[in-house]
Design an enzyme around this catalytic site. Sequence first.
Site, PDB file in Angstrom:
ATOM      1  N   ASP A 260      -1.957  -1.229  -3.612  1.00 48.11           N
ATOM      2  CA  ASP A 260      -2.167  -0.507  -4.919  1.00 48.11           C
ATOM      3  C   ASP A 260      -1.106  -0.493  -6.040  1.00 48.11           C
ATOM      4  OD1 ASP A 260      -0.287   1.156  -3.842  1.00 48.11           O
ATOM      5  OD2 ASP A 260      -1.613   2.456  -2.646  1.00 48.11           O
TER       6      ASP A 260
ATOM      7  N   HIS B 257      -4.791 -17.252  -4.086  1.00 46.01           N
ATOM      8  CA  HIS B 257      -5.596 -16.345  -3.100  1.00 46.01           C
ATOM      9  C   HIS B 257      -6.849 -17.057  -2.866  1.00 46.01           C
ATOM     10  CE1 HIS B 257      -7.235 -16.239  -7.029  1.00 46.01           C
ATOM     11  NE2 HIS B 257      -8.509 -15.475  -6.607  1.00 46.01           N
ATOM     12  N   ASP B 258      -7.300 -18.190  -3.050  1.00 46.80           N
ATOM     13  CA  ASP B 258      -8.440 -18.845  -2.754  1.00 46.80           C
ATOM     14  C   ASP B 258      -8.099 -20.201  -1.777  1.00 46.80           C
ATOM     15  OD1 ASP B 258     -10.386 -17.493  -4.176  1.00 46.80           O
ATOM     16  OD2 ASP B 258     -10.003 -18.821  -6.077  1.00 46.80           O
TER      17      ASP B 258
ATOM     18  N   ASP C  27      -3.854   3.985   2.818  1.00 46.46           N
ATOM     19  CA  ASP C  27      -5.324   3.908   3.083  1.00 46.46           C
ATOM     20  C   ASP C  27      -5.728   2.454   3.496  1.00 46.46           C
ATOM     21  OD1 ASP C  27      -4.877   2.522   0.867  1.00 46.46           O
ATOM     22  OD2 ASP C  27      -6.599   3.603  -0.311  1.00 46.46           O
TER      23      ASP C  27
ATOM     24  N   ASP D 114     -10.536 -16.755 -15.307  1.00 42.23           N
ATOM     25  CA  ASP D 114     -11.560 -17.172 -13.884  1.00 42.23           C
ATOM     26  C   ASP D 114     -12.157 -17.960 -14.404  1.00 42.23           C
ATOM     27  OD1 ASP D 114     -11.552 -16.299 -11.255  1.00 42.23           O
ATOM     28  OD2 ASP D 114     -13.705 -15.828 -11.858  1.00 42.23           O
TER      29      ASP D 114
ATOM     30  N   GLU E  66      -8.323 -21.142 -15.500  1.00 44.10           N
ATOM     31  CA  GLU E  66      -8.984 -21.801 -14.267  1.00 44.10           C
ATOM     32  C   GLU E  66      -9.882 -22.771 -14.411  1.00 44.10           C
ATOM     33  OE1 GLU E  66     -10.301 -20.561  -9.642  1.00 44.10           O
ATOM     34  OE2 GLU E  66     -11.259 -19.750 -11.289  1.00 44.10           O
TER      35      GLU E  66
ATOM     36  N   ASP F  89       0.896  -1.498  -0.138  1.00 47.60           N
ATOM     37  CA  ASP F  89      -0.112  -0.030   0.022  1.00 47.60           C
ATOM     38  C   ASP F  89       0.920   1.270  -0.116  1.00 47.60           C
ATOM     39  OD1 ASP F  89      -1.973   2.018   0.527  1.00 47.60           O
ATOM     40  OD2 ASP F  89      -2.140   1.464   2.536  1.00 47.60           O
TER      41      ASP F  89
ATOM     42  N   ASP G  19      -6.052 -10.892 -14.861  1.00 47.51           N
ATOM     43  CA  ASP G  19      -6.760 -11.598 -14.653  1.00 47.51           C
ATOM     44  C   ASP G  19      -7.945 -11.262 -15.522  1.00 47.51           C
ATOM     45  OD1 ASP G  19      -8.715 -13.758 -13.026  1.00 47.51           O
ATOM     46  OD2 ASP G  19      -7.079 -13.358 -11.641  1.00 47.51           O
TER      47      ASP G  19
HETATM   48  O1  TEU Z   1     -12.477 -19.140  -8.095  1.00 44.96           O
HETATM   49  C1  TEU Z   1     -13.199 -19.979  -8.429  1.00 44.96           C
HETATM   50  C2  TEU Z   1     -13.517 -21.251  -7.909  1.00 44.96           C
HETATM   51  O2  TEU Z   1     -13.644 -22.421  -8.270  1.00 44.96           O
HETATM   52  C3  TEU Z   1     -14.000 -20.840  -6.560  1.00 44.96           C
HETATM   53  O3  TEU Z   1     -14.923 -21.962  -6.170  1.00 44.96           O
HETATM   54  C4  TEU Z   1     -12.841 -20.682  -5.353  1.00 44.96           C
HETATM   55  O4  TEU Z   1     -12.138 -21.825  -5.676  1.00 44.96           O
HETATM   56  C5  TEU Z   1     -13.510 -20.870  -4.241  1.00 44.96           C
HETATM   57  O5  TEU Z   1     -12.655 -19.981  -3.510  1.00 44.96           O
HETATM   58  C6  TEU Z   1     -14.066 -22.217  -3.727  1.00 44.96           C
HETATM   59  O6  TEU Z   1     -14.858 -22.273  -2.723  1.00 44.96           O
HETATM   60  C7  TEU Z   1     -12.462 -18.014  -8.977  1.00 44.96           C
HETATM   61  C8  TEU Z   1     -11.657 -16.855  -8.087  1.00 44.96           C
HETATM   62  O7  TEU Z   1     -10.137 -17.614  -8.079  1.00 44.96           O
HETATM   63  C9  TEU Z   1     -12.206 -16.531  -7.015  1.00 44.96           C
HETATM   64  O8  TEU Z   1     -11.214 -15.747  -6.128  1.00 44.96           O
HETATM   65  C10 TEU Z   1     -13.406 -15.901  -7.122  1.00 44.96           C
HETATM   66  O9  TEU Z   1     -14.166 -15.559  -5.860  1.00 44.96           O
HETATM   67  C11 TEU Z   1     -14.518 -16.840  -7.914  1.00 44.96           C
HETATM   68  O10 TEU Z   1     -13.613 -17.299  -9.255  1.00 44.96           O
HETATM   69  C12 TEU Z   1     -15.405 -16.185  -8.459  1.00 44.96           C
HETATM   70  O11 TEU Z   1     -14.953 -14.911  -9.606  1.00 44.96           O
END
Ligand code: TEU
Length: 558
Positions: free
Chosen positions: A20, A327-328, A16, A197, A255, A12, A89
């Site tokens: 960014d 990130h998931d 804030d 995505d 993905e 950041d 993305d």
């Molecule tokens: O994630 C797709 C996905 O399959 C989701 O189910 C993800 O694995 C989720 O965390 C599972 O419970 C993509 C993105 O990577 C995610 O950050 C988004 O929230 C999602 O698509 C919707 O755009």
Amino acid sequence: VIYQVYPRSFADSDGDGVGDLPGITAHLDHIADLGADAVWLSPIYASPGDDNGYDISDYEAIDPQFGTMDDAERLFSRANELGLKVVMDLVVNHTSDEHAWFQDSASARDSDKADWYIWRDPKPGFEGGHPGAEPNNWQSFFSGSTWTWVPEREQYYLHLFSRKQPDLNWENPYVRAEIYRMMNAWLDRGVDGFRMDVINLISKVPGLPDGIAGRNGLASPMPHVVHGPKFVEYLREMREQVFTGRDTHILTVGETPDATPTHARELTHVDSGPLDMVFQFEHVSLDHGASRFDAEPLDLVALKESLGTWQRELAQDGWNSLYFENHDQPRSVSRWGDDGQYWYESATALATTLHLMRGTPYVYQGQEIGMTNSRFGSIGDFRDLETLRYWAANVENGDADPTTVMEGLRARSRDNARTPMQWDSSLHAGFSTGQPWLDANPNADRINVAAQADDPHSVLAFYRQLIGLRHEWPLVVNGGFTMLAPESDRVFAYERELNGEAMVVIVNWSPEHVDVPADCRRDREEWVLGNYREHPQVPAGDPLRPWESRVISVGVPV
Ligand code: TEU
């Protein structure tokens, strides 16, 4: 090697509390020093932020929280100077409900863009807007029905994710043309590729049939939306309209939840595949129970079977992506390693396992310094909508035991991956001078970039070595793959081979001493890399120490 940046949580620059673009630009050196070839930026487009940018309201504007288009262009040109490609993305299964297209579409049945989203009447005999009247029984990824009622149209719209993420109607050629135009505009601005995505959900089975209830009693849309009838056709059209005829190769990674190796081979086929590679989900789902928040222990043999199958199935004509984190997903050192006593050893053991397989490795921000899951006290400490909605559906409006649900969220919430990047031991981990949107992990005082930058025995230094090996040694890129000791429930081992030269990778995935499996022993061994800070190198036959990894080169036989 691709490095993923989650812009909200990386750096950041203006205090804030939200990361960014100038923050990213200022830290691109870190990514270049690591040896990565490309940066993938999670979404930076204009967004109401319901799903942290995976709900886009304008594909051609930068979200003001992240900066301006000029900031983006500065980021691209600095990346360019450092020899880093930039992968954006691309979120085109759905938009935000605040996108102008959706606003128009929702306004009336005969509006200009009436047919840009997936609208359906209530179930015959039911009055719309009441529970049970939804067109089918699908449950969304983020809890609750996939259908939301719009009185202006007296119809429901489909959203596989949140109600603020309506699914686009890919059947409509005007929708597709607009997406291709937008992608071309980004490529013309100098970006080098796209991470797409949930791209394999864009083509739905006509009729949108009911789903069958799964282990959690809920009906998933998946069998009717994954790799649907026109999916590959759309990708080929995209290839033709966007990627063909450009003078540089555009990197594409799809993905693809629930993709099988057969799907992936079709998608990444060396001659005919419309994508370079895909993110499959099998290996990151093995330790799920009825839901992804029922955290079960990992069965190492199952993990090896799964990754081994993908290596084998995509060996000849396809290509794998290699990832343990994004990130998931929760942090891998907490999920599969040991973030206590053997933190260093297990972080580097997991890295060794992943980086020397065949495919393109991904490093998620912070993984290269061994960032761990955070400590979330109560539901109020989380920000992720998937987490909050799961809590609401199961605890507030359900009868699940709050303690059990909280345990699952602590172990598996996506927020574990989204805490601020740990740059140094100062307040807020050096991420921001202001209060971060999500608290920094308290262990930032020990685990941070500054502490590891000049330490040759750090997790960071180890990542540099692994990435260096891939860049220097063609065998790591092009060699064949054979799983070793497949039945061992402690050791993950494999051999790579190219033109008679071989590399054996042996990793102890346990805190115990374990004998080197018989099929991992070779004559004429040469030590390449090990993860023990003191005495990395021991006689080849010595038992593996806790979470020890050994990389060995085997010369051409005479
Ligand atoms: O994630 C797709 C996905 O399959 C989701 O189910 C993800 O694995 C989720 O965390 C599972 O419970 C993509 C993105 O990577 C995610 O950050 C988004 O929230 C999602 O698509 C919707 O755009």
